[in-house]
Motif scaffolding. Structure first.
Motif, short mmCIF file in Angstrom:
data_model
loop_
_atom_site.label_atom_id
_atom_site.label_comp_id
_atom_site.label_asym_id
_atom_site.label_seq_id
_atom_site.Cartn_x
_atom_site.Cartn_y
_atom_site.Cartn_z
N LEU A 127 0.80 -1.23 0.00
CA LEU A 127 0.00 0.00 0.00
C LEU A 127 0.83 1.28 0.00
CD1 LEU A 127 -3.25 -0.57 2.04
CD2 LEU A 127 -2.97 -0.19 -0.41
N ILE A 134 3.39 12.08 -4.72
CA ILE A 134 3.50 13.50 -4.37
C ILE A 134 3.08 13.72 -2.92
CG2 ILE A 134 1.22 14.06 -5.38
CD1 ILE A 134 4.21 16.40 -5.50
N VAL A 135 2.12 12.95 -2.45
CA VAL A 135 1.70 13.07 -1.05
C VAL A 135 2.82 12.62 -0.12
CG1 VAL A 135 0.09 12.22 0.69
CG2 VAL A 135 -0.75 12.84 -1.57
N ASP B 210 -2.11 8.92 -10.08
CA ASP B 210 -1.06 9.45 -9.22
C ASP B 210 0.14 10.01 -10.00
OD1 ASP B 210 0.25 9.93 -6.80
OD2 ASP B 210 1.39 8.09 -7.00
N PRO B 226 -2.33 15.48 -8.99
CA PRO B 226 -0.95 15.58 -8.50
C PRO B 226 -0.31 16.93 -8.85
CG PRO B 226 -1.29 13.46 -9.54
CD PRO B 226 -2.53 14.26 -9.80
N ASN B 243 -3.48 19.33 3.06
CA ASN B 243 -3.45 18.11 3.89
C ASN B 243 -4.68 17.25 3.67
OD1 ASN B 243 -0.98 18.48 5.19
ND2 ASN B 243 -1.89 19.90 6.66
N ALA B 246 -4.58 15.65 0.23
CA ALA B 246 -3.56 14.60 0.22
C ALA B 246 -4.11 13.33 0.86
CB ALA B 246 -2.32 15.07 0.97
N VAL B 249 -6.73 11.67 -1.44
CA VAL B 249 -6.09 11.00 -2.57
C VAL B 249 -5.64 9.60 -2.18
CG1 VAL B 249 -4.07 11.00 -4.08
CG2 VAL B 249 -5.31 13.11 -3.68
N MET B 250 -5.03 9.51 -1.00
CA MET B 250 -4.50 8.20 -0.59
C MET B 250 -5.62 7.19 -0.33
SD MET B 250 -1.08 8.85 1.52
CE MET B 250 -1.93 9.70 2.81
N THR B 253 -7.09 5.89 -3.64
CA THR B 253 -6.31 4.89 -4.37
C THR B 253 -6.17 3.59 -3.58
OG1 THR B 253 -4.39 6.13 -3.65
CG2 THR B 253 -4.95 6.26 -5.97
N ALA B 254 -6.23 3.67 -2.24
CA ALA B 254 -5.99 2.46 -1.44
C ALA B 254 -7.10 1.43 -1.62
CB ALA B 254 -5.84 2.83 0.03
#
Lengths: 310, 275
Positions: A127, A134-135, B210, B226, B243, B246, B249-250, B253-254
């Motif tokens: 993961l 970028i994060v 990403d 991005p 923040n 960000a 986004v994670m 995608t997770a």
């Protein structure tokens, strides 16, 4: 056979022809991806290569298609050679560091994680690899900044003088963690680490455990078993992982821009040459460096059998 | 001989190894946790630690910003286009290259590995220079074309691995029983490829969503998520919004990635491949 084919209609005839003339079928199927890759991708690469021999006029800022070796000669000038050495040095350091950090993680994941822990371990490595690049780079600017979480942690442990001492070392330090070579190295290693763990883990999983048991039974100490049995057999995995860590560091321009001192990297140089300066020929010549290095690297990796471990 | 998940069968790791391994995992997740923590921080403009307090205010503010929504939408559209392109071209290439030996096969395989072996900056600048030569104006389709090129590799790798594990006798049996090529593809090959295609497609989508390095060259004035994030980094006043985005986004995608992982797990043995 031909009568049956006629009855079954045109679709069947076509299918039979295509099955027997498999070369024709193969070519039909291969054409779309080949056009894409041959024309769009390889064509672009060749166009880039051609432009690395074009002439850039410093006064008019114009690019003319006159053949010159000048751009490649410019790479050998001190300032540019420094950029290349700095980038390659960082790529080597990052590769070695990620291999060293990755090995215990991969070994534990391949040999000792059992049952639900195995899946958990794999997902936990996978993961972060897929979490936004970028994060992740952004997160480290937050972590490394003065007054940020890492400075707080180091302060709580009473290690601030040690950190200051490290930051004053040449080639390693900088004015603060977020503007030091050390900080940049840390972020690179972090970001590419999963690309090393996964192939190494796959390689270790292919080593039969009986070999390690046999080595132990024959009286080898764990260190000897590691050095003479496990490491040679898992090495193609390390090489496979290093293709990623090395190549990705060579070409990156975001992390050098966000973290570390002001010295340029190949990536940042290419980006500014093509963007704000408009000197595409020199930018193209600069991309020749990673292309050449990766080409040599891939040839060596192939010999070492790393492609089977990808 | 097989050590199953039993207390007696599983070897125990030496303590130092377990510490190093779990330490490595903590290292991998530490920055991600930090970003998530700061997304709830009440302080507006600083990264100071410890955090000042807890708030959900930034989520509302971030989701009301039109530039955020536009960037998310563009990224989704680009990723969808790149994924479709990659699925079609990648599976065609995989179907041809999985089994047959022919002149130039090795060279083709190597060529398909190039976009992920070479640094993204090279793909990016090469495509940009080609687009300029061709007089193409930069925008949605040039971004999608750039992404499609490396996404193709991901789909190809996934599908080719699945096809290599599938015995060719299945195809021959289908043909012997009177199915034509299209029927064989529809009823034999496609069901076997389905999860590999789905997983490859999800990975391609996540990769495109990403991607930043190739995008900076091919985007022109368009702003994918991005790129939006990268532009934000020079704006200290927008830190809370950055923040929050960000973190979103994670998470976005997770979830599909976990799904892709579940889909390809346990498919080392393809159905019907037993003797």
């Amino acid at each position: 056979m031909s009568g049956g084919a006629a009855q079954a209609g045109i679709g069947r005839v076509l299918s039979n022809v295509l099955y027997r003339r498999s070369t024709l079928r193969l070519m039909l199927m291969l054409t779309p991806p080949l056009i894409w890759f041959g024309a769009v991708y390889l064509g672009s690469l060749l166009a880039l290569l051609a432009q690395s021999f074009y002439t850039f006029d410093d006064f008019t800022m114009a690019v003319t298609p006159e053949f010159t070796w000048g751009n490649y000669q410019a790479l050998l000038e001190d300032a540019n050679a420094d950029i290349v050495l700095r980038t390659v040095g960082m790529a080597c350091a990052v590769t070695v560091a990620s291999a060293m950090v990755a090995f215990p993680v991969a070994y534990y994941g391949a040999r000792y994680a059992q049952g639900w822990r195995k899946g958990f371990f794999y997902v936990a490595v996978m993961l972060p690899m897929w979490a936004s690049y970028i994060v992740k780079a952004y997160a480290w600017t937050v972590i490394l900044t003065r007054g940020g979480i890492l400075y707080w942690l180091v302060g709580q442990l009473g290690l601030l003088p040690a950190l200051e001492w490290v930051l004053e070392l040449p080639y390693v330090g900088g004015s603060s963690l977020s503007t030091s070579h050390l900080g940049r190295f840390l972020v690179f290693t972090y970001v590419w680490l999963p690309f090393m763990i996964l192939p190494v883990q796959a390689a270790i999983e292919r080593v039969p455990p009986q070999l390690l048991q046999a080595s132990a039974d024959l009286g080898a100490r764990p260190v000897q078993t590691f050095r003479t049995v496990l490491l040679p057999l898992a090495f193609p995995g390390v090489v496979a992982g290093s293709i990623f860590t090395f190549s990705l560091t060579l070409g990156d321009f975001i992390i050098p821009q966000l973290i570390g001192p002001s010295g340029l990297f190949i990536g940042t140089m290419v980006n500014t040459m093509q963007g704000s300066v408009g000197n595409l020929p020199l930018a193209a010549a600069f991309t020749g460096v990673p292309i050449a290095i990766i080409a040599i690297y891939l040839t060596l990796a192939r010999r070492l059998g790393a492609f089977d471990a990808l | 001989m097989r050590s199953e998940d039993t207390a007696s069968g599983a070897p125990r790791a030496p303590r130092w190894l377990a510490v190093l391994a779990w330490g490595g995992l903590v290292f991998l997740h530490f920055p991600i946790v930090v970003v998530c923590l700061y997304a709830f921080n009440t302080e507006e403009s600083a990264f100071s630690f410890p955090l000042q307090g807890f708030t959900l205010r930034w989520f509302r503010i971030a989701l009301e910003r039109e530039d955020v929504l536009a960037a998310i939408l563009l990224s989704l559209r680009v990723a969808a286009a790149a994924t479709v392109l990659a699925l079609v071209l990648g599976s065609l290439a995989a179907l041809v290259l999985a089994r047959r030996q022919f002149f130039g096969r090795e060279a083709l395989t190597l060529m398909f590995a190039l976009p992920i072996a070479l640094p993204g900056i090279i793909t990016g600048i090469a495509l940009l220079s080609a687009f300029r030569l061709a007089g193409t104006s930069l925008g949605f389709w040039t971004i999608a074309a750039g992404h499609g090129t490396f996404c193709l590799v991901v789909v190809y790798n996934n599908v080719v691995a699945r096809l290599r594990r599938m015995p060719h006798t299945l195809v021959e049996a289908s043909m012997d029983l009177g199915a034509d090529g299209l029927q064989t593809f529809r009823y034999v090959l496609l069901p076997q490829m389905a999860t590999a295609l789905l997983a490859g497609g999800i990975l391609a989508f996540a990769l495109s969503f990403d991607e930043i390095i190739v995008t900076t060259f091919t985007a022109g004035h368009e702003r994918t998520l991005p790129i939006w994030l990268l532009n934000q980094l020079g704006r200290p006043r927008d830190v809370p919004v950055t923040n929050v985005v960000a973190m979103i986004v994670m998470f976005v995608t997770a979830v599909p990635l976990l799904l892709a992982w579940r889909l390809t797990r346990g498919t080392e043995q393809v159905a019907g491949s037993g003797k």
